[in-house]
Design a protein around this motif. Sequence first.
Motif, PDB file in Angstrom:
ATOM      1  N   ARG A   1       0.838  -1.204   0.000  1.00 56.05           N
ATOM      2  CA  ARG A   1       0.000   0.000   0.000  1.00 56.05           C
ATOM      3  C   ARG A   1       0.870   1.250   0.000  1.00 56.05           C
ATOM      4  NH1 ARG A   1      -3.443  -1.604   5.194  1.00 56.05           N
ATOM      5  NH2 ARG A   1      -1.273  -1.620   5.864  1.00 56.05           N
ATOM      6  N   LEU A   2       0.366   2.260  -0.654  1.00 53.76           N
ATOM      7  CA  LEU A   2       1.041   3.549  -0.763  1.00 53.76           C
ATOM      8  C   LEU A   2       0.095   4.616  -0.248  1.00 53.76           C
ATOM      9  CD1 LEU A   2       3.381   5.302  -2.175  1.00 53.76           C
ATOM     10  CD2 LEU A   2       1.760   5.466  -4.057  1.00 53.76           C
ATOM     11  N   ALA A   3       0.564   5.434   0.690  1.00 56.96           N
ATOM     12  CA  ALA A   3      -0.238   6.561   1.173  1.00 56.96           C
ATOM     13  C   ALA A   3      -0.075   7.700   0.177  1.00 56.96           C
ATOM     14  CB  ALA A   3       0.211   6.985   2.566  1.00 56.96           C
ATOM     15  N   LEU A   4      -1.154   8.015  -0.513  1.00 54.75           N
ATOM     16  CA  LEU A   4      -1.098   9.105  -1.483  1.00 54.75           C
ATOM     17  C   LEU A   4      -0.912  10.431  -0.764  1.00 54.75           C
ATOM     18  CD1 LEU A   4      -4.046   8.091  -3.824  1.00 54.75           C
ATOM     19  CD2 LEU A   4      -1.614   8.028  -4.376  1.00 54.75           C
ATOM     20  N   PRO A   5      -0.053  11.284  -1.272  1.00 57.25           N
ATOM     21  CA  PRO A   5       0.074  12.622  -0.690  1.00 57.25           C
ATOM     22  C   PRO A   5      -1.294  13.319  -0.695  1.00 57.25           C
ATOM     23  CG  PRO A   5       1.833  12.197  -2.257  1.00 57.25           C
ATOM     24  CD  PRO A   5       0.858  11.072  -2.390  1.00 57.25           C
ATOM     25  N   ALA A   6      -1.623  14.005   0.404  1.00 57.37           N
ATOM     26  CA  ALA A   6      -2.950  14.607   0.565  1.00 57.37           C
ATOM     27  C   ALA A   6      -3.328  15.511  -0.603  1.00 57.37           C
ATOM     28  CB  ALA A   6      -3.016  15.368   1.884  1.00 57.37           C
ATOM     29  N   LYS A   7      -2.407  16.337  -1.059  1.00 55.79           N
ATOM     30  CA  LYS A   7      -2.718  17.259  -2.151  1.00 55.79           C
ATOM     31  C   LYS A   7      -3.079  16.493  -3.421  1.00 55.79           C
ATOM     32  CE  LYS A   7      -1.452  21.390  -4.463  1.00 55.79           C
ATOM     33  NZ  LYS A   7      -2.088  22.575  -4.105  1.00 55.79           N
ATOM     34  N   LEU A   8      -2.326  15.464  -3.746  1.00 57.17           N
ATOM     35  CA  LEU A   8      -2.630  14.681  -4.942  1.00 57.17           C
ATOM     36  C   LEU A   8      -3.922  13.891  -4.763  1.00 57.17           C
ATOM     37  CD1 LEU A   8       0.848  13.289  -6.061  1.00 57.17           C
ATOM     38  CD2 LEU A   8      -0.367  15.289  -6.906  1.00 57.17           C
ATOM     39  N   ARG A   9      -4.145  13.374  -3.569  1.00 60.30           N
ATOM     40  CA  ARG A   9      -5.355  12.593  -3.293  1.00 60.30           C
ATOM     41  C   ARG A   9      -6.596  13.431  -3.588  1.00 60.30           C
ATOM     42  NH1 ARG A   9      -5.836  11.611   2.587  1.00 60.30           N
ATOM     43  NH2 ARG A   9      -3.601  11.481   2.281  1.00 60.30           N
ATOM     44  N   THR A  10      -6.581  14.675  -3.152  1.00 59.05           N
ATOM     45  CA  THR A  10      -7.701  15.577  -3.397  1.00 59.05           C
ATOM     46  C   THR A  10      -7.899  15.788  -4.894  1.00 59.05           C
ATOM     47  OG1 THR A  10      -7.270  16.709  -1.318  1.00 59.05           O
ATOM     48  CG2 THR A  10      -8.571  17.902  -2.939  1.00 59.05           C
ATOM     49  N   GLN A  11      -6.825  15.980  -5.610  1.00 54.71           N
ATOM     50  CA  GLN A  11      -6.919  16.262  -7.041  1.00 54.71           C
ATOM     51  C   GLN A  11      -7.264  15.031  -7.867  1.00 54.71           C
ATOM     52  OE1 GLN A  11      -3.045  18.132  -7.260  1.00 54.71           O
ATOM     53  NE2 GLN A  11      -4.025  20.110  -7.614  1.00 54.71           N
ATOM     54  N   LEU A  12      -6.818  13.849  -7.425  1.00 51.78           N
ATOM     55  CA  LEU A  12      -7.130  12.626  -8.155  1.00 51.78           C
ATOM     56  C   LEU A  12      -8.593  12.234  -7.989  1.00 51.78           C
ATOM     57  CD1 LEU A  12      -3.875  10.634  -7.388  1.00 51.78           C
ATOM     58  CD2 LEU A  12      -4.680  11.278  -9.665  1.00 51.78           C
ATOM     59  N   GLY A  13      -9.197  12.648  -6.884  1.00 45.56           N
ATOM     60  CA  GLY A  13     -10.611  12.373  -6.662  1.00 45.56           C
ATOM     61  C   GLY A  13     -10.839  11.088  -5.898  1.00 45.56           C
ATOM     62  N   PRO A  14     -12.110  10.699  -5.764  1.00 41.77           N
ATOM     63  CA  PRO A  14     -12.458   9.545  -4.941  1.00 41.77           C
ATOM     64  C   PRO A  14     -12.034   8.211  -5.544  1.00 41.77           C
ATOM     65  CG  PRO A  14     -14.412  10.394  -6.033  1.00 41.77           C
ATOM     66  CD  PRO A  14     -13.292  11.354  -6.334  1.00 41.77           C
ATOM     67  N   GLY A  15     -11.832   8.186  -6.837  1.00 45.35           N
ATOM     68  CA  GLY A  15     -11.380   6.972  -7.503  1.00 45.35           C
ATOM     69  C   GLY A  15     -10.342   7.325  -8.535  1.00 45.35           C
ATOM     70  N   LEU A  16      -9.403   6.424  -8.749  1.00 40.12           N
ATOM     71  CA  LEU A  16      -8.342   6.679  -9.709  1.00 40.12           C
ATOM     72  C   LEU A  16      -8.017   5.388 -10.429  1.00 40.12           C
ATOM     73  CD1 LEU A  16      -5.321   5.593  -8.390  1.00 40.12           C
ATOM     74  CD2 LEU A  16      -6.093   7.283  -6.737  1.00 40.12           C
ATOM     75  N   VAL A  17      -7.215   5.509 -11.451  1.00 33.29           N
ATOM     76  CA  VAL A  17      -6.768   4.340 -12.193  1.00 33.29           C
ATOM     77  C   VAL A  17      -5.251   4.335 -12.199  1.00 33.29           C
ATOM     78  CG1 VAL A  17      -6.797   3.138 -14.418  1.00 33.29           C
ATOM     79  CG2 VAL A  17      -8.839   4.361 -13.639  1.00 33.29           C
ATOM     80  N   MET A  18      -4.683   3.163 -11.895  1.00 31.90           N
ATOM     81  CA  MET A  18      -3.241   2.946 -12.007  1.00 31.90           C
ATOM     82  C   MET A  18      -3.008   2.162 -13.291  1.00 31.90           C
ATOM     83  SD  MET A  18      -2.053   1.611  -8.319  1.00 31.90           S
ATOM     84  CE  MET A  18      -2.154   2.643  -6.887  1.00 31.90           C
ATOM     85  N   ALA A  19      -1.949   2.512 -14.014  1.00 32.58           N
ATOM     86  CA  ALA A  19      -1.641   1.811 -15.262  1.00 32.58           C
ATOM     87  C   ALA A  19      -0.143   1.838 -15.510  1.00 32.58           C
ATOM     88  CB  ALA A  19      -2.384   2.452 -16.425  1.00 32.58           C
ATOM     89  N   ARG A  20       0.308   0.921 -16.363  1.00 36.06           N
ATOM     90  CA  ARG A  20       1.712   0.930 -16.769  1.00 36.06           C
ATOM     91  C   ARG A  20       1.999   2.247 -17.478  1.00 36.06           C
ATOM     92  NH1 ARG A  20       0.057  -4.262 -18.943  1.00 36.06           N
ATOM     93  NH2 ARG A  20       0.852  -5.920 -17.617  1.00 36.06           N
ATOM     94  N   GLY A  21       3.092   2.881 -17.096  1.00 31.81           N
ATOM     95  CA  GLY A  21       3.526   4.090 -17.764  1.00 31.81           C
ATOM     96  C   GLY A  21       4.790   3.817 -18.554  1.00 31.81           C
ATOM     97  N   GLN A  22       5.253   4.814 -19.269  1.00 31.03           N
ATOM     98  CA  GLN A  22       6.500   4.670 -20.003  1.00 31.03           C
ATOM     99  C   GLN A  22       7.685   4.787 -19.037  1.00 31.03           C
ATOM    100  OE1 GLN A  22       3.806   6.464 -21.693  1.00 31.03           O
ATOM    101  NE2 GLN A  22       3.654   4.434 -22.565  1.00 31.03           N
ATOM    102  N   GLU A  23       8.827   4.309 -19.458  1.00 33.82           N
ATOM    103  CA  GLU A  23      10.063   4.353 -18.663  1.00 33.82           C
ATOM    104  C   GLU A  23       9.910   3.644 -17.315  1.00 33.82           C
ATOM    105  OE1 GLU A  23      10.038   7.045 -21.768  1.00 33.82           O
ATOM    106  OE2 GLU A  23       8.966   7.622 -19.968  1.00 33.82           O
TER     107      GLU A  23
END
Length: 169
Positions: free
Chosen positions: A40-62
């Motif tokens: 588990r990763l604790a999302l930084p509060a500022k990003l958590r607010t901006q990402l919203g109540p649900g998010l998607v994780m996906a493979r990124g480049q690099e």
Amino acid sequence: MLSADEAEQKPTETQSEAGFEDLPPLLLGTYTPKVDDKGRLALPAKLRTQLGPGLVMARGQERCIYLLPQREFRRVAVQIQRTSMGNKAAREYLRVFLSGAVEQKPDKQGRVLVPQMLRDYAHLSDDVVVIGVGTRAEIWDTAAWESYLESKEQGYSDIADDVLPGVDF
């Protein structure tokens, strides 16, 4: 004076004057949370607010992991799908991108589970860096991020005129 209901419905002057109310959140900054023993990763509060109540994780480049607000993820997926039927490279990209995508909702402490498949893909240890990259955030292994950033420093200055031709700083 506005009532609470009227104030809630009225955008701020800054938002409405600048026309930002329809834009996706602007994710910025560098954060150094830890991945716990359960992945588990604790999302930084500022990003958590901006990402919203649900998010998607996906493979990124690099070899990083993308974190996208659900709305932004859907926009990107639809955009790729529009070209995928006749474009082999787009079909292949879409397969890899969507097959590694996972919807997540932060728990009450703001933590999300980073699935083992994505941790393996990004070679994550417990030391990670989460960076804001505009409409998405990225999770990097700390050592990989530091190496990437160091390798791109000179290029960052060298390509500024090509990448940002109309932007004056």
